[in-house]
Every structure is written in C-alpha cells, then in structure tokens.
Write an enzyme that holds these catalytic residues in place. Sequence first.
Site, PDB file in Angstrom:
ATOM      1  N   GLY A   1      71.984  57.901   6.773  1.00  0.00           N
ATOM      2  CA  GLY A   1      71.846  59.570   5.983  1.00  0.00           C
ATOM      3  C   GLY A   1      73.385  59.868   6.149  1.00  0.00           C
ATOM      4  O   GLY A   1      73.672  59.746   5.323  1.00  0.00           O
ATOM      5  N   ARG A   2      74.157  60.661   7.167  1.00  0.00           N
ATOM      6  CA  ARG A   2      75.819  60.406   6.952  1.00  0.00           C
ATOM      7  C   ARG A   2      76.301  59.714   6.455  1.00  0.00           C
ATOM      8  O   ARG A   2      77.527  59.923   5.861  1.00  0.00           O
ATOM      9  CB  ARG A   2      75.940  61.079   8.706  1.00  0.00           C
ATOM     10  CG  ARG A   2      76.921  61.023   9.163  1.00  0.00           C
ATOM     11  CD  ARG A   2      77.354  60.887  10.354  1.00  0.00           C
ATOM     12  NE  ARG A   2      76.963  61.389  11.176  1.00  0.00           N
ATOM     13  CZ  ARG A   2      76.555  63.154  11.362  1.00  0.00           C
ATOM     14  NH1 ARG A   2      77.420  63.477  11.312  1.00  0.00           N
ATOM     15  NH2 ARG A   2      75.104  63.511  12.084  1.00  0.00           N
TER      16      ARG A   2
ATOM     17  N   CYS B   1      81.707  87.328   9.820  1.00  0.00           N
ATOM     18  CA  CYS B   1      81.522  88.012  10.949  1.00  0.00           C
ATOM     19  C   CYS B   1      81.134  87.334  11.568  1.00  0.00           C
ATOM     20  O   CYS B   1      80.054  87.662  12.347  1.00  0.00           O
ATOM     21  CB  CYS B   1      81.100  89.536  10.307  1.00  0.00           C
ATOM     22  SG  CYS B   1      81.652  89.880   8.300  1.00  0.00           S
TER      23      CYS B   1
ATOM     24  N   GLY C   1      71.432  56.920  11.866  1.00  0.00           N
ATOM     25  CA  GLY C   1      72.454  56.703  13.264  1.00  0.00           C
ATOM     26  C   GLY C   1      73.722  57.025  13.524  1.00  0.00           C
ATOM     27  O   GLY C   1      75.245  56.085  13.872  1.00  0.00           O
TER      28      GLY C   1
ATOM     29  N   ARG D   1      78.548  72.746  10.426  1.00  0.00           N
ATOM     30  CA  ARG D   1      79.352  72.252  11.753  1.00  0.00           C
ATOM     31  C   ARG D   1      80.261  72.214  13.034  1.00  0.00           C
ATOM     32  O   ARG D   1      80.093  72.065  13.684  1.00  0.00           O
ATOM     33  CB  ARG D   1      79.364  70.582  10.863  1.00  0.00           C
ATOM     34  CG  ARG D   1      78.537  69.216  10.412  1.00  0.00           C
ATOM     35  CD  ARG D   1      78.038  68.472   9.828  1.00  0.00           C
ATOM     36  NE  ARG D   1      78.416  67.539  10.544  1.00  0.00           N
ATOM     37  CZ  ARG D   1      79.711  66.807  11.775  1.00  0.00           C
ATOM     38  NH1 ARG D   1      81.111  67.254  11.093  1.00  0.00           N
ATOM     39  NH2 ARG D   1      79.465  66.477  12.066  1.00  0.00           N
TER      40      ARG D   1
ATOM     41  N   GLU E   1      67.377  53.641   8.361  1.00  0.00           N
ATOM     42  CA  GLU E   1      67.673  54.768   7.635  1.00  0.00           C
ATOM     43  C   GLU E   1      68.882  55.462   7.991  1.00  0.00           C
ATOM     44  O   GLU E   1      68.969  56.628   8.314  1.00  0.00           O
ATOM     45  CB  GLU E   1      66.455  56.010   8.252  1.00  0.00           C
ATOM     46  CG  GLU E   1      65.128  55.428   7.702  1.00  0.00           C
ATOM     47  CD  GLU E   1      64.350  56.438   8.599  1.00  0.00           C
ATOM     48  OE1 GLU E   1      63.155  56.778   8.351  1.00  0.00           O
ATOM     49  OE2 GLU E   1      64.568  57.126   9.725  1.00  0.00           O
TER      50      GLU E   1
ATOM     51  N   TYR F   1      75.070  66.720   5.707  1.00  0.00           N
ATOM     52  CA  TYR F   1      74.548  67.944   6.874  1.00  0.00           C
ATOM     53  C   TYR F   1      75.463  69.000   6.538  1.00  0.00           C
ATOM     54  O   TYR F   1      75.867  69.724   7.743  1.00  0.00           O
ATOM     55  CB  TYR F   1      74.809  67.783   8.403  1.00  0.00           C
ATOM     56  CG  TYR F   1      73.909  66.555   8.446  1.00  0.00           C
ATOM     57  CD1 TYR F   1      72.363  66.440   8.782  1.00  0.00           C
ATOM     58  CD2 TYR F   1      74.281  65.343   9.009  1.00  0.00           C
ATOM     59  CE1 TYR F   1      72.015  65.299   9.046  1.00  0.00           C
ATOM     60  CE2 TYR F   1      73.585  63.917   8.964  1.00  0.00           C
ATOM     61  CZ  TYR F   1      72.408  64.218   8.873  1.00  0.00           C
ATOM     62  OH  TYR F   1      71.316  63.152   8.928  1.00  0.00           O
TER      63      TYR F   1
HETATM   64  C1  LIG Z   1      64.655  59.977  12.139  1.00  0.00           C
HETATM   65  C2  LIG Z   1      65.866  59.199  11.538  1.00  0.00           C
HETATM   66  N1  LIG Z   1      65.817  59.080  10.359  1.00  0.00           N
HETATM   67  C3  LIG Z   1      67.824  58.953  10.204  1.00  0.00           C
HETATM   68  C4  LIG Z   1      67.894  60.355  10.631  1.00  0.00           C
HETATM   69  C5  LIG Z   1      69.971  59.580  10.006  1.00  0.00           C
HETATM   70  O1  LIG Z   1      70.699  59.905  10.552  1.00  0.00           O
HETATM   71  P1  LIG Z   1      72.256  59.691  10.287  1.00  0.00           P
HETATM   72  O2  LIG Z   1      72.201  60.782   9.343  1.00  0.00           O
HETATM   73  O3  LIG Z   1      72.948  60.047  11.690  1.00  0.00           O
HETATM   74  O4  LIG Z   1      72.503  58.455   9.468  1.00  0.00           O
HETATM   75  C6  LIG Z   1      67.865  60.764  11.470  1.00  0.00           C
HETATM   76  C7  LIG Z   1      68.880  62.235  11.503  1.00  0.00           C
HETATM   77  O5  LIG Z   1      69.083  62.753  12.723  1.00  0.00           O
HETATM   78  C8  LIG Z   1      66.845  60.634  11.977  1.00  0.00           C
HETATM   79  O6  LIG Z   1      66.261  61.808  12.758  1.00  0.00           O
END
Ligand SMILES: Cc1ncc(COP(=O)(O)O)c(C=O)c1O
Length: 434
Positions: A291-292, A360, A247, A329, A289, A390
């Site tokens: 991701g983004r 469209c 997050g 997004r 964890e 995303y």
């Molecule tokens: C369980 C869990 N971990 C990690 C992430 C990664 O979040 P982010 O991409 O915002 O770091 C998410 C995103 O929805 C998630 O649901």
Amino acid sequence: MTTGPWPLTAARDQRGALTIGGVALPDLAAEHGTPLWVVDEEDVRARCRTYVTGFPGVEVTYASKAWCAIGILQLADQEGLKIDVASGGELYTALVAGVDPARIILHGNNKSEAELDQALEVGVGRIVVDSFEELERLERLAGARGTTAAVWLRITPGIDAHTHEYVRTGHDDAKFGFTLSLGLADRAFARALELDHVEVVGIHAHIGSQIFGTDPFMANAEVTLDLLARWRDEHGVTLSELNLGGGMGIRYTHEDHPVEVHRYGKAVLETVAERCAALEFPPPRLLVEPGRAIVGPSTVTLYEVGTIKPLPGLTTWVSVDGGMSDNIRPALYDAEHELTLANRASDAEPKAVTVVGKHCESGDLVREHAPLPSDLAVGDLLAVAATGAYTASMASNYNRLVRPGAVLVRDGQVRELVRRETFEDLVSHDVPLT
Ligand SMILES: Cc1ncc(COP(=O)(O)O)c(C=O)c1O
C-alpha cells in the site's frame, strides 16, 4: 531531486521553485490553495510497474487503505494491480472506480454482515476470513445466496517485523487473524472443511509495515508454506494460493534506506521456490499487497507558513496552515517526514526549526528540528515529502478544518483528484436541533 524521499519527477525551475510533473508548486498553491496534496502520476505508475516487474508471476495488489480515492484506485487498476479493501466503504469506492469485483480482495477483522453480504452480492474475488465468527457468518450468508465463498484464512504467523529486525513467535497476541502457534489456524481450517458454502483456497499473512529487510518476508514465506504442506499431509487438501501481505518500507527522509523492490521480489521468490522443492509442495499462486510503497513516495503536502516564533535559546516555532488533520503520522507514530522550501531557492544557512500545524494540540507536529533556510518567512511554501500513504486516508476535520484537496500532475498537466472540502461540507452531516 531524484534521490531522497521526493517524487520521481521532482525538480527545481529557474526561480528555484519546486516542480512536480512539470508543474511549479507555487502555481498550484495559487490555483488550488493550501494545504494541498500534490500527486506525481508518473511516480505512482512507475511504482506499480516496479512491483509488477520486481515480483514476476506474482499478483500485485494495492492495499487501498493507504489512500482510497477513486482516481488513485483507477491508476492502480490501470497498471494491472488488484485492489484490496478493508471495509464496505473502501469496497464501494473501488466499485465506483470501475474495478472489476473479481479483482477485489476484502479484508477486515470485524466485517459486518452487511459488508460480507455486499461482497458476496458483487462477487469480490476473495474474502479474507479473520475469525471463527466470520466463518459461520459467511457459511450462512453464502448459503442463503446459494453460493460458495472463495476465501483465504488470515494466519497470524508469529513473525513480528520491525523496520530493521524481526522475531519469530513474537507477535502472536494480535487482533488480526488466526494465531498459528496457539492452534487457531488449524482449528479454523478444520472447521472450514466442514462447511458447505465456504471454500478455503489459500492463506494470507501480513507481518507489519514499513519493513526494511527481506528476512521477515522470507520467514513469512517459509512459515506459511510449512503450514500449507502440513495441511496437505494432515487433511489431504492442497491449497493453491498464498498472499504474503504488504509492508514494504519507503523513504520518508534521507536517513531511510529501503530495500529495492526487485530484491524483495527475488528474495521472496527464491525462498518460495526452495521451500516448495524441499516440501515437495506445488508452487502456489502468490500475491503481495503493498500500500504505502505504491502511493507514499508519490505525494507531497504543500503548506503555507503563517507564523514564525523564534524563542531565544529555545525553539523556533513555524506554523503552517494544516497539520495533524491532514497528516496524523507524526503525532500517531512519531513519524518523520522531510521538508523543503517549495516556492523559491535560498542560500541562507539552514537553521533547525520545529514545524507545527494549526490545531489546538501540542502534539500537532509536522517535523521537529527541520533544517530550513534561516531566511524562511511568513508566506513561504513548504513541501512535505512522502505523504501519499496513511495521510489523506486518515485525515480528519479536527478543529473543523476542511480536508485539503488533491491534484494529480503529469507532463505539465493538472487534474483534480480530490476536491477541497468546504465549510458547507463540514456542517452537512450535522442535524440542527429544532
Ligand atoms: C492486510 C494488509 N495488507 C496490506 C497492508 C499494506 O501495508 P503497507 O501499506 O505497509 O504496504 C496492510 C496494512 O496495514 C494490511 O493490514
């Protein structure tokens, strides 16, 4: 161009064209077509390393939902990150990418029996249990295999994190996990202790996305450690693993000011150390964890301008050759991405235009009120910043557009990461009536 939302190696060449990884974007457009995702390899690797060094002693896991392509997972894996997957398809992709199953974590609020069984069969490192049903399913499936599943319970800790703020007990009503305040987490742990083939080794709590402050993460650490200490006291069981989720926010425009990774790391690690000392709880193995934050800033989407419609006194509409099918997004979250002219420099006065896609759908927005040079012309290339997370992973074939290709660039070298779809791909799953 080292500041702002652009990839690490973004620069301008003598023509004024945008370059990434030493490769000029107009050359990539000529060779690979548009729309195109251009991924800065150095940027992805640097961000992985920043997390590893910014969170010393913490196991950094790439949340593959952000972008689950084989090559992306290979980069994260090579940089020493674990991989989190949230479906059988993501798990399959990770395995094809060569990730050691023991370094994979399986998430999901409604994993199917097939997905759980697949995870047990290949031996994923941890399964994150999200519901009471899943506890029973795992007990049965692991029992049938004569094995024990090592799991974390996903806790809904009651922390609602927004970009700048958070509230405690604000987000109990969620589809994910066991709600702490309603006693579900306690019930889940008590039930798990009765099972023979499920072993709870830790807990997991993810509090939201695109978070800019350290406070929500610190609060998450406190709440989860308090829970671990209480369970120790109540059940005599000391769990040794704590995953604080992802997050961490990133920069999409110059207005975004995310916290530096080492500050996140310091805040979390200090909070954990202090809380553990206060609770006399042995410091658990920690995981995060992102991701983004690993892939988001590494990538730009390259589009070609197809039409320009200036409405006097109203909007100037600039249409590009992709849109909501390659980046949902803006339509989904009102997200804003910065844009720049990519094929040339221009001294023309900036003018606010609205850049839209070719679908469209009126909501098919790339960016409202984008300040672009007033001499913008049909055939120009636009690069959209921070589109690594995303976007590809949420891409669709709406209006039967083919999904774009993606290339990885580094030191003047170009490697294909994802092949552009073809019209044949588009109809390959359709079954004609006979
Ligand atoms: C369980 C869990 N971990 C990690 C992430 C990664 O979040 P982010 O991409 O915002 O770091 C998410 C995103 O929805 C998630 O649901």
